[in-house]
Design a protein around this motif. Structure first.
Motif, PDB file in Angstrom:
ATOM      1  N   SER A  21       0.849  -1.199   0.000  1.00 54.53           N
ATOM      2  CA  SER A  21       0.000   0.000   0.000  1.00 54.53           C
ATOM      3  C   SER A  21       0.879   1.242   0.000  1.00 54.53           C
ATOM      4  CB  SER A  21      -0.902  -0.001   1.231  1.00 54.53           C
ATOM      5  OG  SER A  21      -0.121   0.249   2.395  1.00 54.53           O
ATOM      6  N   ASP A  22       0.277   2.382  -0.304  1.00 50.56           N
ATOM      7  CA  ASP A  22       1.012   3.649  -0.255  1.00 50.56           C
ATOM      8  C   ASP A  22       1.582   3.870   1.136  1.00 50.56           C
ATOM      9  OD1 ASP A  22       0.432   4.141  -2.914  1.00 50.56           O
ATOM     10  OD2 ASP A  22      -1.271   5.465  -2.476  1.00 50.56           O
ATOM     11  N   HIS A  23       0.786   3.585   2.154  1.00 54.94           N
ATOM     12  CA  HIS A  23       1.228   3.774   3.536  1.00 54.94           C
ATOM     13  C   HIS A  23       2.419   2.877   3.854  1.00 54.94           C
ATOM     14  CE1 HIS A  23       1.161   3.102   7.940  1.00 54.94           C
ATOM     15  NE2 HIS A  23       0.993   4.419   7.933  1.00 54.94           N
ATOM     16  N   GLU A  24       2.365   1.629   3.431  1.00 51.46           N
ATOM     17  CA  GLU A  24       3.484   0.710   3.692  1.00 51.46           C
ATOM     18  C   GLU A  24       4.751   1.197   2.993  1.00 51.46           C
ATOM     19  OE1 GLU A  24       1.056  -3.504   4.204  1.00 51.46           O
ATOM     20  OE2 GLU A  24       1.461  -2.724   2.191  1.00 51.46           O
ATOM     21  N   ARG A  25       4.629   1.634   1.746  1.00 50.18           N
ATOM     22  CA  ARG A  25       5.807   2.130   1.019  1.00 50.18           C
ATOM     23  C   ARG A  25       6.373   3.377   1.684  1.00 50.18           C
ATOM     24  NH1 ARG A  25       2.560   0.716  -3.279  1.00 50.18           N
ATOM     25  NH2 ARG A  25       2.058   2.875  -3.730  1.00 50.18           N
ATOM     26  N   GLU A  26       5.506   4.275   2.140  1.00 49.76           N
ATOM     27  CA  GLU A  26       5.976   5.482   2.832  1.00 49.76           C
ATOM     28  C   GLU A  26       6.740   5.121   4.101  1.00 49.76           C
ATOM     29  OE1 GLU A  26       2.678   8.123   3.543  1.00 49.76           O
ATOM     30  OE2 GLU A  26       2.105   8.085   1.421  1.00 49.76           O
ATOM     31  N   GLU A  27       6.195   4.184   4.864  1.00 50.23           N
ATOM     32  CA  GLU A  27       6.854   3.745   6.094  1.00 50.23           C
ATOM     33  C   GLU A  27       8.212   3.115   5.788  1.00 50.23           C
ATOM     34  OE1 GLU A  27       7.257   2.989  10.227  1.00 50.23           O
ATOM     35  OE2 GLU A  27       5.719   4.180   9.202  1.00 50.23           O
ATOM     36  N   ILE A  28       8.259   2.271   4.789  1.00 44.40           N
ATOM     37  CA  ILE A  28       9.523   1.620   4.410  1.00 44.40           C
ATOM     38  C   ILE A  28      10.518   2.660   3.914  1.00 44.40           C
ATOM     39  CG2 ILE A  28      10.593  -0.006   2.803  1.00 44.40           C
ATOM     40  CD1 ILE A  28       7.897  -1.606   2.953  1.00 44.40           C
ATOM     41  N   ASP A  29      10.051   3.615   3.116  1.00 43.31           N
ATOM     42  CA  ASP A  29      10.932   4.670   2.603  1.00 43.31           C
ATOM     43  C   ASP A  29      11.541   5.497   3.734  1.00 43.31           C
ATOM     44  OD1 ASP A  29      10.501   3.853   0.008  1.00 43.31           O
ATOM     45  OD2 ASP A  29       9.022   5.432  -0.437  1.00 43.31           O
ATOM     46  N   THR A  30      10.773   5.719   4.790  1.00 45.45           N
ATOM     47  CA  THR A  30      11.288   6.444   5.952  1.00 45.45           C
ATOM     48  C   THR A  30      12.494   5.712   6.535  1.00 45.45           C
ATOM     49  OG1 THR A  30       9.112   7.326   6.471  1.00 45.45           O
ATOM     50  CG2 THR A  30      10.710   7.286   8.273  1.00 45.45           C
ATOM     51  N   TRP A  31      12.390   4.402   6.600  1.00 38.28           N
ATOM     52  CA  TRP A  31      13.504   3.608   7.130  1.00 38.28           C
ATOM     53  C   TRP A  31      14.646   3.507   6.132  1.00 38.28           C
ATOM     54  CZ3 TRP A  31      14.353   2.284  11.985  1.00 38.28           C
ATOM     55  CH2 TRP A  31      13.292   2.448  12.868  1.00 38.28           C
ATOM     56  N   LEU A  32      14.334   3.370   4.864  1.00 41.40           N
ATOM     57  CA  LEU A  32      15.392   3.287   3.853  1.00 41.40           C
ATOM     58  C   LEU A  32      16.258   4.540   3.851  1.00 41.40           C
ATOM     59  CD1 LEU A  32      13.554   1.660   0.811  1.00 41.40           C
ATOM     60  CD2 LEU A  32      15.458   0.692   2.131  1.00 41.40           C
ATOM     61  N   ALA A  33      15.671   5.685   4.133  1.00 41.50           N
ATOM     62  CA  ALA A  33      16.417   6.942   4.141  1.00 41.50           C
ATOM     63  C   ALA A  33      17.505   6.962   5.211  1.00 41.50           C
ATOM     64  CB  ALA A  33      15.458   8.117   4.351  1.00 41.50           C
ATOM     65  N   ARG A  34      17.406   6.092   6.191  1.00 44.26           N
ATOM     66  CA  ARG A  34      18.388   6.051   7.282  1.00 44.26           C
ATOM     67  C   ARG A  34      19.644   5.262   6.935  1.00 44.26           C
ATOM     68  NH1 ARG A  34      14.833   5.536  12.727  1.00 44.26           N
ATOM     69  NH2 ARG A  34      13.128   6.858  12.052  1.00 44.26           N
ATOM     70  N   TYR A  35      19.600   4.523   5.831  1.00 47.21           N
ATOM     71  CA  TYR A  35      20.695   3.625   5.478  1.00 47.21           C
ATOM     72  C   TYR A  35      21.280   3.978   4.126  1.00 47.21           C
ATOM     73  CZ  TYR A  35      18.307   0.987   9.117  1.00 47.21           C
ATOM     74  OH  TYR A  35      17.709   0.616  10.294  1.00 47.21           O
ATOM     75  N   PRO A  36      22.551   3.606   3.899  1.00 42.08           N
ATOM     76  CA  PRO A  36      23.129   3.808   2.559  1.00 42.08           C
ATOM     77  C   PRO A  36      22.325   3.023   1.514  1.00 42.08           C
ATOM     78  CG  PRO A  36      24.837   3.230   4.161  1.00 42.08           C
ATOM     79  CD  PRO A  36      23.505   3.037   4.836  1.00 42.08           C
ATOM     80  N   ASP A  37      22.355   3.497   0.272  1.00 34.41           N
ATOM     81  CA  ASP A  37      21.574   2.877  -0.798  1.00 34.41           C
ATOM     82  C   ASP A  37      21.865   1.392  -0.972  1.00 34.41           C
ATOM     83  OD1 ASP A  37      20.262   5.238  -1.336  1.00 34.41           O
ATOM     84  OD2 ASP A  37      21.624   5.821  -2.955  1.00 34.41           O
ATOM     85  N   ASP A  38      23.082   0.977  -0.700  1.00 27.88           N
ATOM     86  CA  ASP A  38      23.440  -0.431  -0.887  1.00 27.88           C
ATOM     87  C   ASP A  38      23.165  -1.288   0.356  1.00 27.88           C
ATOM     88  OD1 ASP A  38      25.455   0.706   0.656  1.00 27.88           O
ATOM     89  OD2 ASP A  38      27.040  -0.492  -0.273  1.00 27.88           O
TER      90      ASP A  38
END
Length: 176
Positions: A21-38
């Motif tokens: 869902s949009d909400h799930e992707r937003e939540e995951i993106d919030t966490w992804l922003a904390r880590y390097p792309d790789d």
């Protein structure tokens, strides 16, 4: 006595693909922003928590969607989802109740709290109520709130210094 090993089978229905869902992707993106792309693998725990929060459990299809979103092999997500006790791989009640049974809670009456919950809800540990409102999760070894023993967690919210009366108040609030 050897520890009991839990076997988990992941079934993939042919042609059934589920999207996040949009909400799930937003939540995951919030966490992804904390880590390097790789280092997308670092967000697996949070991604699974977001999916479980929305769906109540982790289906194979949703774990596949997480793997695809994080560009990981599905097994990397399955390993995490099946290892940690905070995740459910089958549908359970709407409200998940976990009672700590570690030494501090046990010494301060967690066994009485569990007994009270089982009697009040008419279920045993590991079961959901027939109406699907409550899931009384298997005993938790430690929920890290020893100073407030006995304690339980309901839907990720901690409740400490429990008595049967406090438990009833909490459940009554959830039933509304």
């Amino acid at each position: 006595m050897a520890a009991e090993q839990k076997t988990v089978a992941f079934h993939k229905p042919a042609g059934k693909k589920v999207e996040l869902s949009d909400h799930e992707r937003e939540e995951i993106d919030t966490w992804l922003a904390r880590y390097p792309d790789d280092q997308k693998r670092s967000a697996v725990l949070a991604a699974l928590r977001a999916v479980q929060h929305e769906d109540g459990y982790l289906s194979t299809e949703k774990m596949d969607a997480v793997a695809e979103y994080l560009d990981l092999p599905p097994i990397a997500v399955y390993e995490v989802g099946s290892f940690y006790s905070m995740y459910s791989l089958e549908p359970v009640g709407k409200h998940t109740i976990m009672v700590c049974n570690n030494i501090s809670c046990m010494l301060r009456g967690s066994d009485k709290i569990i007994e009270h919950l089982e009697n009040r809800l008419g279920i045993k540990l590991g079961e959901s109520t027939p109406d699907g409102k409550f899931y009384l999760k298997q005993e938790e070894e430690c929920l890290a709130a020893c100073c407030g023993a006995p304690m339980m967690q309901v839907d990720h919210v901690y409740y400490e210094n429990l008595t049967p009366e406090k438990v009833d108040e909490i459940l009554d609030g959830l039933e509304k």
